[in-house]
Design a protein around this motif. Structure first.
Motif, short mmCIF file in Angstrom:
data_model
loop_
_atom_site.label_atom_id
_atom_site.label_comp_id
_atom_site.label_asym_id
_atom_site.label_seq_id
_atom_site.Cartn_x
_atom_site.Cartn_y
_atom_site.Cartn_z
N VAL A 323 31.25 57.83 9.95
CA VAL A 323 31.35 57.79 11.41
C VAL A 323 32.81 57.94 11.82
N ARG A 324 33.69 57.36 11.05
CA ARG A 324 35.11 57.49 11.37
C ARG A 324 35.59 58.93 11.23
N ARG A 325 34.92 59.69 10.39
CA ARG A 325 35.27 61.11 10.25
C ARG A 325 34.65 61.96 11.36
N GLY A 326 33.77 61.36 12.14
CA GLY A 326 33.22 62.12 13.27
C GLY A 326 31.75 62.48 13.14
N ILE A 327 31.06 61.80 12.20
CA ILE A 327 29.62 61.99 12.08
C ILE A 327 28.91 61.03 13.03
N ALA A 328 27.83 61.45 13.63
CA ALA A 328 27.05 60.56 14.48
C ALA A 328 25.58 60.78 14.17
N ILE A 329 24.80 59.69 14.10
CA ILE A 329 23.37 59.85 13.82
C ILE A 329 22.53 59.08 14.83
N VAL A 330 21.56 59.76 15.40
CA VAL A 330 20.60 59.14 16.31
C VAL A 330 19.30 59.02 15.53
N PRO A 411 31.50 63.35 18.92
CA PRO A 411 31.39 63.50 17.47
C PRO A 411 31.58 64.96 17.03
N ALA A 412 32.11 65.13 15.82
CA ALA A 412 32.26 66.48 15.25
C ALA A 412 30.89 67.01 14.86
N VAL A 413 30.05 66.09 14.36
CA VAL A 413 28.70 66.46 13.95
C VAL A 413 27.73 65.47 14.56
N LEU A 414 26.75 65.97 15.29
CA LEU A 414 25.73 65.07 15.84
C LEU A 414 24.42 65.35 15.13
N LEU A 415 23.84 64.30 14.53
CA LEU A 415 22.56 64.42 13.85
C LEU A 415 21.53 63.67 14.68
N LEU A 416 20.45 64.32 15.03
CA LEU A 416 19.42 63.66 15.83
C LEU A 416 18.07 63.78 15.14
N ASP A 417 17.40 62.64 14.99
CA ASP A 417 16.08 62.64 14.37
C ASP A 417 15.05 62.38 15.46
N GLU A 418 14.22 63.34 15.74
CA GLU A 418 13.24 63.24 16.82
C GLU A 418 13.92 62.78 18.10
N PRO A 419 14.80 63.62 18.66
CA PRO A 419 15.62 63.14 19.78
C PRO A 419 14.85 62.76 21.04
N THR A 420 13.64 63.28 21.22
CA THR A 420 12.96 62.94 22.48
C THR A 420 11.55 62.41 22.26
N ARG A 421 11.34 61.71 21.14
CA ARG A 421 10.02 61.09 20.94
C ARG A 421 9.79 60.00 21.99
N GLY A 422 8.63 60.05 22.63
CA GLY A 422 8.29 59.04 23.63
C GLY A 422 9.17 59.10 24.85
N VAL A 423 9.73 60.27 25.13
CA VAL A 423 10.63 60.43 26.26
C VAL A 423 9.97 61.38 27.26
N ASP A 424 10.06 61.07 28.55
CA ASP A 424 9.35 61.91 29.53
C ASP A 424 10.09 63.22 29.79
N SER A 443 31.09 71.15 18.74
CA SER A 443 30.53 70.29 17.70
C SER A 443 29.41 71.01 16.97
N ALA A 444 29.09 70.51 15.78
CA ALA A 444 27.94 71.02 15.04
C ALA A 444 26.79 70.05 15.28
N VAL A 445 25.60 70.59 15.59
CA VAL A 445 24.46 69.72 15.87
C VAL A 445 23.33 70.06 14.91
N VAL A 446 22.73 69.02 14.30
CA VAL A 446 21.53 69.22 13.49
C VAL A 446 20.48 68.26 14.03
N PHE A 447 19.31 68.77 14.35
CA PHE A 447 18.27 67.85 14.80
C PHE A 447 16.96 68.15 14.08
N ALA A 448 16.16 67.10 13.93
CA ALA A 448 14.84 67.25 13.33
C ALA A 448 13.83 66.96 14.41
N SER A 449 12.79 67.77 14.49
CA SER A 449 11.75 67.48 15.47
C SER A 449 10.40 67.95 14.94
N SER A 450 9.38 67.16 15.26
CA SER A 450 8.02 67.55 14.87
C SER A 450 7.41 68.43 15.93
#
Lengths: 499, 329
Positions: A323-330, A411-424, A443-450
Motif C-alpha cells: 500500500v505504501r508503494r501505491g497499491i490499493a485493493i477494494v 493509488p498507482a494501481v487500483l484493484l477492485l473485486d466486484e466493485p458494484t455488487r449490491g450497488v444501485d 493509474s493502472a486499474v484491474v477489476f474483477a466482475s461477474s
C-alpha cells in the motif's frame, strides 16, 4: 397489501403501497437503494410491522385473510419465505442441518438425521443441487449457498417466495440456472416476488414489474408492455445516459507487471499479464475462476510465488508495504474486509490517507476533516454526513466509502473485486466514473466482475479466466458477451481475439 | 468521554454508599491508601486495555507482576546488583515477555487466551523456582529506590492527606496512552485493527506489528506495575504475589468501557474503573461485610455493569438503525 406504509421516526420510508401478487406469478420489484424495497421486504417477512395498512394472504383454500405479521415465525406460518441478500447460513452446519435449522425433525428430542438428510436431498434436488446433504456449508462456493438458501425457503412449503437480490453473487451460468428454477416454481403455482438491480433478469423473468422510488410506487409494467428504458425512467425519475464504451487513453508505459504469480495456498496455474498507465483491465470469469486470488496476490493479502513489479521495481512484503508503494485493493466482501462498520465515514475514509499526511505520526485533525469533506463530496455520498456510522449507509454508499478511502491517496494501481455488487444503478455509474477518472490520470486499474455488462462497460481490455488460468484476452472494442462466455466456460477462443 | 459516563455514575454511587455507611471511609489516611492502590492497579489496567482494544486479552498480567516485582529485591538483595542495573533489566525482561506473546499470536497465529494462559503458569512457576519459593524483601534497605512508589506529597491546605507518588506515573501514562490512541496514526491503526482486523489489513495497516506492540506495552506496564507494587509493600511471597491481578486489570478495563470485541477504549473510564474496584474492596471491609465475600461482590458489580452497558448499547444501536432507515428513505 393494501395501503401499507411504514414511517420511521416521522419520516416515511414507504408510503401507502397497494400491491397484489398472484399464485404462479413472478412479480419483480425494482428501485434504487433507498427506494423502500428493503422496508417492503421487512414488512412482508414480519421483521417490522407496518405503521398503516393491512396485509392479506391467501390460505391453503385460496381465501384471502388479513394477517398480522409479527415476527418471522408469523410470516412463515402464513406461507411467506424470504431469501436474504446476505447469506445467512451457519457455516459450521451441514446442508441438512442448515435447511432444517430451527425446525429439525426429531424423535423423543433426538434429531432424526436420516429423515432430515432425505428431505434435505429432496429440496436440494429441487433447486438443481446434487449434493450430499452432510456436506458442510463452509465448503460450498457462494453461488451454491444461495441455492441452498432457496431450498431452505422452499422446504417450509412457502407459497410466497421472496428473493432479495438472489443473483448478486452468482455467475452468469448460475444465474441462468436460478432463472430456470424460478420458471419451474412459477409453473408449480408458487408466488414469487423478485427484487433485483439487474434489469436484464427482471425483463426476462417477470410477469409484472413494480417500480418504487422514494417509498412510492412510480410505475407498474406488464410483461410485453415495457422496455428497459421505461423502467429505468420510473426508477430514477430521469433518463440514464448510457455511458458510451470507453475510449481507452492507455499510455505506452507499463506500470504493473504480473509475472507467473500464483497464490501459495492455491493450487492454480501461474498467471502473467501487465497493465499500462491509464489502462483499465477487467478480469472476467465464472465464480471460482481465480480472479479474487490474483487481485489478493498482487495486493499481498495472500502470499504468492512469481513476481509483481510496479513501475519496474518489484513489489514485496505484506499489504502494508505494498500500500505504501501505491497499491490499493477494494475487496469483494466490503463488510468483512473493507469497512469498520461501527465507525463513522470519516475514520473509514481517512485511514489510508493518514499514513502519508501525518506529521510526527500525529493525526492532523483539521486537514483530516477537510479531506473527508472533500471525499464525501467527490464520491457523492448520500447523505453527505462524515460523522454517520457506515453501518447505517446503503450498500452503494458503503462501497463509495471504501473506494473513497483509496481515491484519497491517488493509488498507482487500483484493484477492485466486484466493485458494484449490491450497488444501485445511480451509484454504480458514479463509481465507474470515478474509476475512469483515476485511470485517465495515469493509474493502472484491474477489476474483477461477474457481470458481463460491467466488464464491457468499464474495461479497456478483458482478461478471461477459467479454472485458475487465463483463457484468453479480448480488447474492449472487439468484445461481446458471447465471446467472453465462450472463454469463461472453457470453450475455444473465437478466432482473432486471442492474446 | 461519553463511554466513561456510565462507570463514573457507578463510581459515584459506590463512593456515596461508602461515605454514608463506611466508618472511617472519608478519613485522610484511608483516601490516601485508596488513591495509591487505584494508581497501582490503573497502571495494570491501562496495559490490559491496550491489548483489549485490539480484541485480544492478557491473562498473564498477575504473573508478570509477580516475576518482575519479585525479581527486584531478589536481584538487589540476593544477587547484589546495583539498582541502576536492576530496574532497566526488569523492564526489558517484561517487554521481552510481551514480545514473546505478540510473536506467538501474530506469527504462529495462536489464540491470545491460550498464549497468555500459558504465560500465567509459566512466569509464576519461574518466579517461585528462581527464589526457591522464599519470600523476597528489601530487608529495610533501598529506601531511596522504594521512594519512587512510597513518597507522598503534601498538598497545601489539606491535612491528613498526602498525594502518593504512584499517581505521577499513572497520570503520565494515562495522558500518553490517551493521546496515543486518539491523536496518533498508530493509535488510529490500533483501534482499526481491533474493530476489524481483516479490513485493517486490506487497508494497508501493519496489523501484526501493532498487535505485537500492544502485548509488549501490556507486559511492560505489568512489569513496571510489579516494581511499584513491591516497592510499596516491601516484601512478597512468590506463591501469591500478584494473584488475580490480571482479573482486576481486565475488570477495570471492561468497566471503563473497553469492549472485549475490541476497537473501543476510554482512558478515563479505565482509571475510574480501577478506582471503582478499589473503593468497592475497601467498602466491603469498612461496612463490616465478611472479606470472604469480596470476590462475590466484585463479580456481581462487574456483571451488573457489563449488562447495563450492553443494554444501553442495544438501545442506541436500535435508535441508530431507525435513523439509518430514515436516511435510506
Amino acid at each position: 397489501m393494501r395501503g401499507v406504509g411504514r414511517r420511521y421516526a416521522g419520516v416515511t420510508a414507504l408510503a401507502a403501497i397497494d400491491l397484489e401478487a398472484h399464485a404462479g406469478e413472478v412479480l419483480a420489484i425494482v428501485g434504487e437503494n433507498g427506494a423502500g424495497k428493503s422496508t417492503l421486504l421487512k414488512i412482508l417477512s414480519g421483521v417490522v410491522e407496518p405503521s398503516e395498512g393491512t396485509i392479506e394472504v391467501a390460505d391453503r383454500a385460496g381465501v384471502l385473510r388479513a394477517v398480522r405479521l409479527d415476527g418471522v415465525r408469523d410470516a412463515s406460518r402464513a406461507g411467506i419465505a424470504l431469501v436474504h441478500q446476505e447469506l445467512n447460513l451457519a457455516e459450521n452446519l451441514d446442508l441438512a442441518g442448515s435447511i432444517f435449522l430451527g425446525r429439525e425433525p426429531s424423535r423423543f428430542g433426538v434429531l432424526d438425521l436420516r429423515l432430515m438428510r432425505r428431505e434435505a436431498a429432496k429440496w436440494l434436488a429441487r433447486v438443481g443441487l446434487e449434493l450430499d446433504p452432510s456436506t458442510l456449508c463452509e465448503k460450498l462456493p457462494i453461488a451454491h449457498r444461495q441455492l441452498v438458501e432457496i431450498a431452505k425457503a422452499l422446504s417450509t412449503e412457502a407459497r410466497v417466495l421472496i428473493l432479495d437480490e438472489p443473483t448478486s453473487s452468482l455467475s452468469a451460468r448460475e444465474t441462468e440456472r436460478l432463472l430456470a428454477i424460478i420458471d419451474e416454481l412459477r409453473a408449480a403455482g408458487v408466488c414469487i416476488i423478485f427484487v433485483s438491480h439487474h434489469l436484464d433478469e427482471v425483463v426476462r423473468i417477470a410477469d409484472r414489474v413494480v417500480v418504487l422510488r422514494d417509498g412510492r410506487q412510480t410505475g407498474e409494467f406488464l410483461r410485453g408492455r415495457y422496455d428497459r428504458a421505461s423502467i429505468e425512467r420510473a426508477m430514477v425519475g430521469r433518463d440514464i445516459a448510457r455511458a458510451a464504451p470507453r475510449t481507452s487513453r492507455a499510455g505506452e508505459a507499463v506500470r504493473l507487471v504480473v509475472d507467473s504469480v500464483v497464490g501459495t495456498h492455491h493450487r492454480r496455474k501461474p498467471i502473467s499479464f501487465d497493465v499500462r498507465a491509464g489502462e483499465i483491465v477487467g478480469l472476467a470469469g465464472l465464480v471460482g475462476a481465480g480472479r479474487t486470488e490474483v487481485l489478493e496476490a498482487i495486493a499481498g493479502v495472500v502470499r504468492h510465488s512469481g513476481r509483481v513489479t510496479l513501475d519496474g521495481v518489484a513489489l514485496e512484503g505484506d499489504t502494508a508495504a505494498r500500500v505504501r508503494r501505491g497499491i490499493a485493493i477494494v475487496p469483494e466482501d466490503r463488510a468483512r474486509h473493507g469497512l469498520f462498520l461501527e465507525n463513522p465515514v470519516s475514520m473509514n475514509m481517512s485511514l489510508a490517507w493518514l499514513d502519508r499526511h501525518s506529521r510526527a505520526r500525529l493525526v492532523p485533525t483539521a486537514s483530516e476533516s477537510s479531506l473527508v469533506a472533500a471525499m464525501v463530496a467527490r464520491m457523492q455520498l448520500r447523505p453527505p454526513q462524515p460523522r454517520r456510522r457506515v453501518q447505517t449507509l446503503s450498500g452503494g454508499n458503503q462501497q463509495k466509502t471504501v473506494i473513497g478511502r483509496w481515491m484519497a491517496v491517488d493509488p498507482a494501481v487500483l484493484l477492485l473485486d466486484e466493485p458494484t455488487r449490491g450497488v444501485d444503478i445511480g451509484a454504480r455509474a458514479e463509481i465507474h466514473a470515478e474509476v475512469r477518472r483515476l485511470a485517465d490520470a495515469g493509474s493502472a486499474v484491474v477489476f474483477a466482475s461477474s457481470e458481463l455488462e460491467e466488464i464491457l462497460m468499464l474495461a479497456d481490455r478483458i482478461i478471461v479466466m477459467h479454472e485458475g488460468s487465463i483463457a484468453g484476452e479480448i480488447h474492449a472494442q472487439d468484445a461481446t458477451e458471447v465471446a467472453i462466455m465462450r472463454l469463461a466456460t472453457g470453450g475455444a477462443p473465437s478466432e482473432g481475439h486471442n492474446a | 468521554m461519553k463511554k466513561a459516563l456510565g462507570i463514573i455514575g457507578i463510581f459515584a454511587a459506590i463512593f456515596l454508599v461508602a461515605s454514608l455507611y463506611g466508618e472511617n471511609f472519608l478519613t485522610g489516611i484511608n483516601l490516601q491508601q485508596l488513591t495509591n492502590r487505584t494508581a497501582l492497579y490503573s497502571i495494570l489496567a491501562l496495559g490490559a486495555s491496550i491489548v483489549i482494544v485490539t480484541g485480544g486479552i492478557d491473562l498473564s498480567i498477575g504473573s508478570v507482576v509477580c516475576l518482575a516485582g519479585i525479581s527486584v529485591p531478589w536481584l538487589l538483595v540476593e544477587q547484589e546488583w546495583s539498582p541502576w542495573a536492576v530496574l532497566p533489566t526488569v523492564l526489558a525482561g517484561s517487554a521481552a515477555i510481551g514480545l514473546f506473546h505478540g510473536l506467538l499470536i501474530t506469527k504462529l497465529r495462536l489464540q491470545p487466551f491460550l498464549v497468555t494462559l500459558c504465560g500465567l503458569l509459566l512466569y509464576r512457576g519461574i518466579a517461585r523456582w528462581m527464589t526457591g519459593d522464599q519470600s523476597q524483601g528489601f530487608q529495610g534497605e533501598f529506601g531511596d529506590v522504594r521512594a519512587i512508589a512510597l513518597a507522598k506529597f503534601a498538598i497545601p491546605g489539606i491535612e491528613n492527606y498526602r498525594l502518593p507518588a504512584t499517581v505521577i506515573p499513572m497520570v503520565v501514562l494515562a495522558v500518553l496512552i490517551g493521546l496515543f490512541l486518539s491523536r496518533t496514526v498508530w493509535g488510529r491503526w490500533l483501534l482499526a485493527t481491533g474493530r476489524n482486523e481483516s479490513a485493517a489489513r486490506y487497508s494497508g495497516v501493519p496489523t501484526a506489528r501493532l498487535t505485537t506492540l500492544s502485548y509488549v506495552s501490556c507486559s511492560l506496564l505489568a512489569g513496571f506495575g510489579g516494581m511499584l507494587f513491591i516497592f510499596d509493600i516491601g516484601s512478597a511471597q512468590p506463591s501469591d504475589f500478584g494473584n488475580f491481578y490480571e482479573l482486576y486489570a481486565i475488570a477495570a478495563a471492561v468497566l471503563g468501557g473497553c469492549s472485549l470485541r475490541g476497537g473501543e477504549a476510554s482512558v478515563i473510564g479505565v482509571i475510574v474503573g480501577a478506582a471503582t474496584l478499589q473503593v468497592l474492596r475497601n467498602t466491603i471491609t469498612l461496612v463490616g461485610l465478611s472479606s470472604q465475600l469480596e470476590f462475590a461482590v466484585i463479580g456481581a458489580v462487574l456483571l451488573i455493569g457489563v449488562a447495563a452497558d450492553e443494554l444501553v448499547r442495544r438501545f442506541t444501536s436500535r435508535r441508530l438503525e431507525r435513523m439509518g432507515a430514515v436516511a435510506k428513505a
